[in-house]
Write an enzyme that holds these catalytic residues in place. Structure first.
Site, PDB file in Angstrom:
ATOM      1  N   GLY A  68      50.131  66.836  20.974  1.00  0.00           N
ATOM      2  CA  GLY A  68      51.291  66.730  21.852  1.00  0.00           C
ATOM      3  C   GLY A  68      52.342  65.806  21.277  1.00  0.00           C
ATOM      4  O   GLY A  68      52.434  65.580  20.075  1.00  0.00           O
ATOM      5  N   THR A  99      52.518  68.736  15.010  1.00  0.00           N
ATOM      6  CA  THR A  99      53.942  68.430  14.945  1.00  0.00           C
ATOM      7  C   THR A  99      54.174  67.031  14.394  1.00  0.00           C
ATOM      8  O   THR A  99      55.077  66.799  13.582  1.00  0.00           O
ATOM      9  CB  THR A  99      54.569  68.503  16.354  1.00  0.00           C
ATOM     10  OG1 THR A  99      54.136  69.697  16.994  1.00  0.00           O
ATOM     11  CG2 THR A  99      56.091  68.529  16.264  1.00  0.00           C
ATOM     12  N   TYR A 130      52.358  69.978  10.280  1.00  0.00           N
ATOM     13  CA  TYR A 130      53.261  71.126  10.393  1.00  0.00           C
ATOM     14  C   TYR A 130      54.162  71.281   9.160  1.00  0.00           C
ATOM     15  O   TYR A 130      54.584  72.378   8.827  1.00  0.00           O
ATOM     16  CB  TYR A 130      54.178  70.940  11.608  1.00  0.00           C
ATOM     17  CG  TYR A 130      53.695  71.502  12.920  1.00  0.00           C
ATOM     18  CD1 TYR A 130      52.352  71.759  13.162  1.00  0.00           C
ATOM     19  CD2 TYR A 130      54.592  71.756  13.943  1.00  0.00           C
ATOM     20  CE1 TYR A 130      51.922  72.257  14.379  1.00  0.00           C
ATOM     21  CE2 TYR A 130      54.180  72.256  15.169  1.00  0.00           C
ATOM     22  CZ  TYR A 130      52.843  72.502  15.380  1.00  0.00           C
ATOM     23  OH  TYR A 130      52.439  72.986  16.593  1.00  0.00           O
ATOM     24  N   HIS A 224      46.584  80.763  16.380  1.00  0.00           N
ATOM     25  CA  HIS A 224      47.405  81.159  17.527  1.00  0.00           C
ATOM     26  C   HIS A 224      47.824  82.628  17.399  1.00  0.00           C
ATOM     27  O   HIS A 224      48.900  83.032  17.849  1.00  0.00           O
ATOM     28  CB  HIS A 224      48.662  80.281  17.675  1.00  0.00           C
ATOM     29  CG  HIS A 224      48.413  78.816  17.506  1.00  0.00           C
ATOM     30  ND1 HIS A 224      47.330  78.182  18.059  1.00  0.00           N
ATOM     31  CD2 HIS A 224      49.110  77.848  16.836  1.00  0.00           C
ATOM     32  CE1 HIS A 224      47.368  76.882  17.742  1.00  0.00           C
ATOM     33  NE2 HIS A 224      48.416  76.665  17.004  1.00  0.00           N
ATOM     34  N   ARG A 227      49.078  84.413  20.527  1.00  0.00           N
ATOM     35  CA  ARG A 227      50.068  83.658  21.302  1.00  0.00           C
ATOM     36  C   ARG A 227      50.864  84.557  22.252  1.00  0.00           C
ATOM     37  O   ARG A 227      51.117  84.195  23.410  1.00  0.00           O
ATOM     38  CB  ARG A 227      51.030  82.940  20.351  1.00  0.00           C
ATOM     39  CG  ARG A 227      52.118  82.134  21.039  1.00  0.00           C
ATOM     40  CD  ARG A 227      53.108  81.577  20.031  1.00  0.00           C
ATOM     41  NE  ARG A 227      52.497  80.631  19.140  1.00  0.00           N
ATOM     42  CZ  ARG A 227      52.355  79.327  19.409  1.00  0.00           C
ATOM     43  NH1 ARG A 227      52.761  78.851  20.581  1.00  0.00           N
ATOM     44  NH2 ARG A 227      51.822  78.517  18.527  1.00  0.00           N
ATOM     45  N   ASP A 287      42.096  74.559  19.818  1.00  0.00           N
ATOM     46  CA  ASP A 287      43.325  73.761  19.720  1.00  0.00           C
ATOM     47  C   ASP A 287      43.164  72.486  20.566  1.00  0.00           C
ATOM     48  O   ASP A 287      44.091  72.025  21.222  1.00  0.00           O
ATOM     49  CB  ASP A 287      44.542  74.566  20.182  1.00  0.00           C
ATOM     50  CG  ASP A 287      45.867  74.003  19.654  1.00  0.00           C
ATOM     51  OD1 ASP A 287      45.846  73.226  18.689  1.00  0.00           O
ATOM     52  OD2 ASP A 287      46.917  74.342  20.228  1.00  0.00           O
ATOM     53  N   SER A 291      48.400  69.272  24.149  1.00  0.00           N
ATOM     54  CA  SER A 291      48.880  69.115  25.528  1.00  0.00           C
ATOM     55  C   SER A 291      49.133  70.478  26.159  1.00  0.00           C
ATOM     56  O   SER A 291      49.652  71.396  25.516  1.00  0.00           O
ATOM     57  CB  SER A 291      50.164  68.277  25.562  1.00  0.00           C
ATOM     58  OG  SER A 291      51.173  68.869  24.780  1.00  0.00           O
TER      59      SER A 291
END
Length: 392
Positions: A68, A99, A130, A224, A227, A287, A291
């Protein structure tokens, strides 16, 4: 030593009622019946009647340091605790950043993995975050593979996402090439774990790399992949080319399918099987510690939750109960398939000589009863027996 008596064994292939003998951290025998009576040797006998034995689960995409943070400092999720993994059946975890590769860095990630190993489970990491170019721990990515035991791949590198570094083709292929060579030299997978965002380019960078270089499609593990329904269609096409795709599990698949157009694991796996995709071309990960936004019945935001490895068993049960997918096929997503693509040759199967990582499940509802990691009972009769250092 431990002897599990008369349990229904999934290796993950179903081989029926067997006895399993464990010595230290290895499986030393799986037979129809094992009789063991040696003077002076202590042995714990576990009654397996009414239960299933499966390999310990491998969660190969988990933010062990927390994730997150995109909503500000207050949205950073906490580090995972040992019992959060073991109570969900996870005996092997692969940590990644995301991230934020600055507020959380590789030194901290590796240290966390070492801590989890000291507490009793197996832990590895992906090098980087990332962003590209990667910031290696040593002076080169290849040297990281050679000198840091826990590093088995790179990632999660973000593509087709507004949060990515918008990597060029040259940046992407250079990182992939170094990961491949680093893996070869160190005897590791050198896998490239790729975060797929919801952007329009989808798999473009991966497909161009496979088309224009000699790096094989097997070097990539895009995550993902479910997604959105549109991205999942591209994922099916990628699998038809020979690629492996990673589903992101959800503890509440009904909510995410309705709100975000996410394709639940059970339906996605059914589609892969209907399309004739190979049984070793899919994995599922949680994952974890990412968050998760939560909404009320009026779709109003009410707060943030945290991803959990418990989502893995939710996905497996739904595949079996709602899509009638055989358990031995669904289990591959969290056992032998991640072990194969990550080249963890001692993990993912219940066989003589393999690591003694097992889950014992109740037959009637697949509820996790007992978890054994490297021969040590971590959870017994649904009660945590081994806690992390600061959990109590």
């Amino acid at each position: 030593m431990k002897l599990i008596k008369q349990i229904d064994v999934f290796t993950p292939d179903h081989i029926g009622i067997k006895d399993i003998l464990i010595s230290d951290d290895k499986i030393v025998a799986i037979e129809d019946e094992i009789r063991f009576d040696v003077t002076g040797v202590a042995i714990d006998v576990i009654d397996g009647k009414g239960m299933l034995a499966t390999p310990g689960f491998i969660d190969c995409h988990f933010h062990i340091l927390g994730g997150g943070g995109e909503g500000g400092y207050q949205n950073r999720t906490p580090e995972v605790k040992l019992s959060q993994l073991t109570s969900a059946g996870v005996t092997t975890v692969v940590g990644c950043l995301g991230t934020d590769g600055v507020g959380r860095d590789m030194t901290a990630l590796i240290s966390k993995a070492k801590g989890l190993k000291a507490e009793g489970i197996s832990a590895y990491v992906y090098d980087g975050s990332y962003r590209l170019p990667l910031d290696p721990v040593t002076d080169s990515l290849i040297k990281d593979f050679l000198t840091i035991e826990e590093i088995i791949g790179i990632g999660e590198i973000a593509i087709s996402d507004h949060r990515s570094s918008q990597p060029t083709f040259d940046e992407f292929t250079r990182a992939a090439a170094d990961a491949r060579v680093g893996g070869m030299l160190s005897g590791k997978a050198g896998i490239i774990n790729v975060h797929l965002g919801g952007g329009k380019k989808k798999y473009d960078l991966i497909l161009r790399t496979v088309s224009e270089t000699e790096i094989p499609i097997s070097q990539f593990l895009p995550t993902h992949a479910n997604r959105t329904s549109e991205l999942f269609e591209a994922s099916v096409a990628f699998a038809k080319m020979g690629g492996t795709i990673d589903f992101t599990a959800s503890e509440d698949p009904d909510f995410w399918e309705k709100e975000d157009d996410e394709v639940r694991f059970s339906k996605g796996l059914k589609r892969l099987l209907d399309e004739g995709i190979g049984l070793d071309q899919f994995t599922m990960t949680s994952d974890g510690q990412g968050s998760l936004p939560y909404f009320d019945e009026n779709n109003q935001f009410i707060g943030l939750g945290v991803g959990s490895s418990k989502a893995l068993m939710v996905g497996i049960k739904e595949a079996v109960e709602k899509e009638q997918i055989p358990l031995e096929i669904a289990l591959r997503a969290i056992t032998c398939n991640p072990a194969k693509i990550l080249q963890l040759g001692h993990k993912g199967r219940l066989e003589k000589g393999m690591d003694a990582d097992l889950c014992l499940l109740h037959k009637e509802d697949l509820r996790i009863d007992t978890v054994i990691a490297k021969g040590q009972i971590m959870v017994e009769e649904e009660v945590v027996k081994v806690w992390g250092t600061f959990e109590q």
